[in-house]
Design an enzyme around this catalytic site. Structure first.
Site, PDB file in Angstrom:
ATOM      1  N   SER A 122      -5.970  -3.325  -8.100  1.00 40.16           N
ATOM      2  CA  SER A 122      -7.011  -3.563  -7.310  1.00 40.16           C
ATOM      3  C   SER A 122      -7.609  -5.154  -7.758  1.00 40.16           C
ATOM      4  O   SER A 122      -7.283  -5.995  -7.843  1.00 40.16           O
ATOM      5  CB  SER A 122      -8.109  -2.385  -7.855  1.00 40.16           C
ATOM      6  N   ASP A 176      -5.222   3.392   1.275  1.00 36.90           N
ATOM      7  CA  ASP A 176      -6.214   1.991   1.239  1.00 36.90           C
ATOM      8  C   ASP A 176      -7.226   2.883   1.921  1.00 36.90           C
ATOM      9  O   ASP A 176      -7.461   2.027   2.539  1.00 36.90           O
ATOM     10  CB  ASP A 176      -5.244   1.847   0.326  1.00 36.90           C
ATOM     11  N   HIS A 210      -5.974   4.621  -2.793  1.00 41.83           N
ATOM     12  CA  HIS A 210      -6.115   3.235  -3.634  1.00 41.83           C
ATOM     13  C   HIS A 210      -5.624   3.414  -5.243  1.00 41.83           C
ATOM     14  O   HIS A 210      -6.106   3.951  -5.886  1.00 41.83           O
ATOM     15  CB  HIS A 210      -7.470   2.761  -3.944  1.00 41.83           C
TER      16      HIS A 210
END
Length: 231
Positions: A122, A176, A210
């Protein structure tokens, strides 16, 4: 760890996974927003290679605009998570310099740049992409999970000349909700204008949000085995 870590603040309390044999390579892995290096040190220990040192530093705690200015671990400020969101250019560049200092510390301790992989998840993956592409030292490659390329409009011009040879493994969950997979695909497209296109792998995982998954970690292990063989 030999060498003076005091001059490299990110190293003083970084989570590390030592190699079982003589360490001839290093993976520096950067966590996501609000996390610490410990969770990724644990994850990487499940796919560890005996001659590789894994270093997972912790981001400083700063107010994050995206989260109503709450103070949390963050490599730089985030205003939004879309390709056209405003970006904290000064913060991104400062964070990249701190990671480059960590890379140079490992080089001084005997691990050459071409035996160092930079990675992250991320926001950490975003910083790893920006840092490796602008680094004056030719690294082995990048592991970029569920992320994007910060300051993407500055590329390919902002990239260091040696960046074209970087190997990049980019992975993304197809469901995600935080960093949509479309953003990941646009990033892969952009990366192919910066490095040799065949050096960019973009893998997506159905049903994954995610987060990481076992198949992704297996892909990371295979990528590292190829890039960082025993010497």
């Amino acid at each position: 760890m030999c060498g003076n870590t005091m001059s490299v603040p990110l190293l003083t309390d970084a989570a590390t996974v030592s190699g079982a044999e003589r360490e001839t390579a290093a993976v520096i892995f950067l966590h996501g927003l609000g996390d610490t290096g410990h969770s990724w040190a644990d994850a990487l220990s499940t796919i560890r290679l005996p001659h590789v040192k894994y270093i997972c530093p912790h981001a400083p705690r700063i107010p994050v605009t995206l989260n109503m200015k709450m103070v949390m671990p963050s490599w730089f400020d985030l205003m939004g998570l879309s390709p056209d969101a405003p970006e904290d250019e000064a913060g991104i560049k400062k964070a990249a310099e701190n990671i480059k200092a960590l890379i140079e510390h490992e080089m001084k301790n005997g691990i050459p740049a071409n035996r160092i992989v930079l990675g992250g998840f991320s926001q950490g993956g975003a910083l790893s992409l920006y840092t490796a592409l602008t680094c004056p030292h030719p690294l082995a490659g990048i592991v970029a999970l569920s992320c994007w390329l910060p300051l993407h409009r500055n590329f390919p011009q902002a990239a260091n000349g040696s960046a074209k040879d970087l190997a990049i493994l980019q992975c993304h969950g197809e469901l995600d909700p935080m960093v949509p997979v479309r953003f990941g695909a646009l990033t892969a497209e952009k990366l192919r204008t910066v490095v040799t296109p065949a050096r960019v792998q973009f893998k997506t995982y159905p049903g994954v949000m995610h987060s990481s998954c076992p198949q992704e970690m297996a892909a990371v292990k295979e990528f590292l085995e190829k890039l960082l063989p025993p010497v």
